[in-house]
Scaffold this motif. Structure first.
Motif, PDB file in Angstrom:
ATOM      1  N   SER A 205      -7.075  24.538  21.785  1.00  0.00           N
ATOM      2  CA  SER A 205      -8.473  24.338  22.185  1.00  0.00           C
ATOM      3  C   SER A 205      -8.932  25.335  23.231  1.00  0.00           C
ATOM      4  O   SER A 205     -10.139  25.563  23.385  1.00  0.00           O
TER       5      SER A 205
ATOM      6  N   VAL B 231      -8.689  24.661  26.221  1.00  0.00           N
ATOM      7  CA  VAL B 231      -9.051  23.804  27.351  1.00  0.00           C
ATOM      8  C   VAL B 231      -7.766  23.321  28.018  1.00  0.00           C
ATOM      9  O   VAL B 231      -6.994  22.578  27.419  1.00  0.00           O
ATOM     10  N   PRO B 232      -7.509  23.726  29.254  1.00  0.00           N
ATOM     11  CA  PRO B 232      -6.278  23.316  29.927  1.00  0.00           C
ATOM     12  C   PRO B 232      -6.407  21.929  30.547  1.00  0.00           C
ATOM     13  O   PRO B 232      -7.519  21.422  30.753  1.00  0.00           O
TER      14      PRO B 232
ATOM     15  N   SER C 174      -6.102  21.254  33.471  1.00  0.00           N
ATOM     16  CA  SER C 174      -6.835  21.403  34.730  1.00  0.00           C
ATOM     17  C   SER C 174      -8.323  21.115  34.571  1.00  0.00           C
ATOM     18  O   SER C 174      -9.044  20.984  35.562  1.00  0.00           O
ATOM     19  N   ARG C 175      -8.805  21.008  33.331  1.00  0.00           N
ATOM     20  CA  ARG C 175     -10.198  20.600  33.071  1.00  0.00           C
ATOM     21  C   ARG C 175     -10.448  19.219  33.671  1.00  0.00           C
ATOM     22  O   ARG C 175     -11.580  18.868  34.000  1.00  0.00           O
ATOM     23  N   HIS C 176      -9.391  18.428  33.809  1.00  0.00           N
ATOM     24  CA  HIS C 176      -9.527  17.046  34.268  1.00  0.00           C
ATOM     25  C   HIS C 176      -8.816  16.851  35.611  1.00  0.00           C
ATOM     26  O   HIS C 176      -7.676  16.371  35.668  1.00  0.00           O
TER      27      HIS C 176
ATOM     28  N   ASN D 187      -4.555  22.997  41.151  1.00  0.00           N
ATOM     29  CA  ASN D 187      -5.073  22.655  39.828  1.00  0.00           C
ATOM     30  C   ASN D 187      -4.835  23.748  38.796  1.00  0.00           C
ATOM     31  O   ASN D 187      -4.635  23.476  37.607  1.00  0.00           O
ATOM     32  N   ASP D 188      -4.858  25.015  39.248  1.00  0.00           N
ATOM     33  CA  ASP D 188      -4.689  26.106  38.286  1.00  0.00           C
ATOM     34  C   ASP D 188      -3.244  26.252  37.823  1.00  0.00           C
ATOM     35  O   ASP D 188      -2.935  27.108  36.992  1.00  0.00           O
TER      36      ASP D 188
ATOM     37  N   ASP E 222      -2.521  23.146  27.234  1.00  0.00           N
ATOM     38  CA  ASP E 222      -3.687  22.744  26.453  1.00  0.00           C
ATOM     39  C   ASP E 222      -3.781  21.217  26.411  1.00  0.00           C
ATOM     40  O   ASP E 222      -2.775  20.518  26.317  1.00  0.00           O
ATOM     41  N   VAL E 223      -5.021  20.711  26.463  1.00  0.00           N
ATOM     42  CA  VAL E 223      -5.208  19.265  26.405  1.00  0.00           C
ATOM     43  C   VAL E 223      -4.761  18.692  25.064  1.00  0.00           C
ATOM     44  O   VAL E 223      -4.396  17.511  24.975  1.00  0.00           O
TER      45      VAL E 223
ATOM     46  N   HIS F   2      -8.280  13.067  26.947  1.00  0.00           N
ATOM     47  CA  HIS F   2      -9.241  14.174  26.999  1.00  0.00           C
ATOM     48  C   HIS F   2     -10.627  13.716  26.560  1.00  0.00           C
ATOM     49  O   HIS F   2     -11.641  14.026  27.199  1.00  0.00           O
TER      50      HIS F   2
ATOM     51  N   ASP G 216     -13.644  13.612  29.217  1.00  0.00           N
ATOM     52  CA  ASP G 216     -14.764  14.512  28.930  1.00  0.00           C
ATOM     53  C   ASP G 216     -16.044  13.720  28.681  1.00  0.00           C
ATOM     54  O   ASP G 216     -17.121  14.083  29.168  1.00  0.00           O
TER      55      ASP G 216
END
Length: 480
Positions: A51, A53-54, A56-58, A103-104, A109-110, A383, A387
């Motif tokens: 995706s 989307v890591p 770390s998005r959350h 966080n980084d 990936d989620v 996720h 989200d």
């Protein structure tokens, strides 16, 4: 010796920095020397480029997982599973991660296989390497603090990941509830400002009977306030965890006392009233609480979408539409039609709602697809929910600040439509009967006159009675 807190630098497997060698059951792999993650995370980076989307998005999930690991470390120290020194260093590392400076370092990936194992190992590795750094050791010196043997002591992905997800949803729901309450109160304030301004209600998009703008906006407040209460009720359900159940809920590899201790410690570090699930085996595989939470989020989305639809209808025009309310102009509406202004904020809200509805379907499918003692698809559930919550919270905030707080009503049009509507004949049913009221309404429509004037000409009801029973504002107060 205690090292100073460092500011992490995001690195990837392709960075040309120096590397360190780590090993697992598959073999050896090079990991960026500056990374706090280790080999398990590195493999996950390479395995799941899906995706983009890591995790770390959350940040709520990272914070929640850090608290779970902190609680586990404290319980393990009490039981002698790890040393006090190890516990102190892990505790400090968890606090640093909770504070958001790392966080980084969660690049997985989620959408990952393994029921969240990659996220759990990512957390174990970052905690271990940060703890080593705090203690003055080199990253990867796992003889001192090991990601599995020390950080993950008495745990499994299958009890820590669900606990972290649940806790993260509690955090996220609090934000969503605040946004929902704020929007509800904004409609309530608008309702109070317009409580005596009459308009015409509609059913099936056809003229109905009089109401006030205040009643219309007040209804929006009512449904949103009820949604906030429903969401708040989900917090108690999500606060039941299966920590200590380890792999499938039987507690293998964990001290029998660990479950009670870690639940208590998680209450202490999180401030959330978490309790242990009565049946840890059922709790390890059952996704019903997530389905319920998703359903309540969808309920809010449905209401929000309906409100956005109503706002778009009521503001339609400005000449050929309903034009009963005015919303703030936020941007030019057309690249070719001069002066056109579109209801872009409600339109954005509608699209947010569509997205959340799709996420609810994803949660349902993923929850159903679990097999035997574990559901491997909890990452996409987490996720989708996190989200969806964030999207709805932001949508409500922008609807409130960029639209609702600036709404004004068209008092003249509202009164004229309510006064001249043939639907006012409804209030004459008790005086002349239904059939005669129908005739009066049809005659008023055909002649383009008000029911009041037609009824005066007919002489069927005295004028003082007509003045009273056909007063639009009085008709909105029949239940008071």
């Amino acid at each position: 010796m205690t090292a100073a807190i460092l500011t992490p630098v995001h690195t990837t497997a392709t960075t040309a920095d120096a590397t360190r060698t780590e090993h697992d059951c598959i073999g050896e792999l090079q990991v960026p020397a500056s990374a706090y993650w280790g080999i398990h995370t590195q493999r996950a980076i390479e395995n799941f480029p899906v995706s983009g989307v890591p995790v770390s998005r959350h940040p709520e999930l990272i914070q929640a997982y850090a608290l779970v690991k902190q609680a586990c470390a404290r319980a393990n120290v009490q039981l002698g599973g790890i040393t006090k020194t190890q516990g102190r260093l892990i505790d400090a590392a968890c606090r640093d991660i909770y504070d958001g400076g790392f966080n980084d370092q969660f690049p997985v990936d989620v959408l990952q296989g393994g029921a969240g194992t990659s996220t759990n190992m990512n957390m174990n590795e970052v905690i271990a390497n940060r703890a080593l750094e705090i203690g003055g050791y080199e990253k990867g010196d796992y003889a001192v603090i090991h990601p599995n043997d020390t950080v993950n002591k008495s745990q499994s992905t299958n009890d820590t990941y669900p606990a972290a997800v649940r806790l993260s949803l509690v955090f996220a729901l609090r934000t969503l509830i605040r946004s929902c309450d704020a929007l509800a109160m904004s409609f309530l304030a608008l309702s109070h400002r317009t409580e005596n301004i009459v308009k015409l209600g509609r059913t099936q998009l056809q003229d109905a009977v009089p109401m006030t703008f205040g009643q219309e906006f007040g209804a929006f407040h009512t449904v949103l306030a009820a949604d906030a209460k429903k969401l708040n009720a989900e917090i108690a359900r999500l606060s039941v965890v299966n920590l200590g159940g380890t792999a499938i809920g039987t507690g293998i590899c964990a001290d029998a006392r660990f479950r009670g201790l870690v639940t208590k410690e998680l209450r202490n570090v999180s401030g959330v009233s978490v309790t242990a699930a009565e049946d840890a085996i059922a709790a390890t595989s059952d996704m019903a609480d997530f389905v319920d939470t998703s359903s309540q989020i969808k309920r809010l989305a449905v209401h929000l979408g309906k409100i956005a639809n109503d706002i778009r209808l009521l503001t339609s025009g400005p000449q050929a539409g309903l034009v009963e309310i005015h919303i703030p102009a936020r941007q030019a509406g057309s690249s070719i039609m001069p002066g056109k202004i579109n209801p872009v904020i409600p339109e954005c809200v509608n699209q947010s709602v569509f997205t959340v509805m799709g996420m609810d379907t994803t949660v349902s499918c993923a929850a159903e697809a679990g097999q035997l003692q574990l559901n491997a698809f909890e990452p996409v559930i987490a996720h989708s929910l996190l989200d969806g919550i964030a999207i709805l919270a932001h949508a409500m905030d922008t609807l409130r600040t960029n639209c609702v707080e600036g709404i004004t009503v068209n008092e003249q049009i509202g009164l004229a439509r309510a006064t001249n509507s043939a639907s006012l004949a409804t209030s004459l049913n008790g005086y002349v009967g239904y059939e005669e009221a129908v005739r009066l309404a049809k005659k008023a429509l055909a002649e383009g006159r008000s029911v009041h004037d037609v009824a005066i000409d007919e002489g069927m009801v005295r004028k003082e009675i007509l003045d009273d029973v056909l007063d639009p504002l009085k008709l909105t107060r029949l239940n008071k």
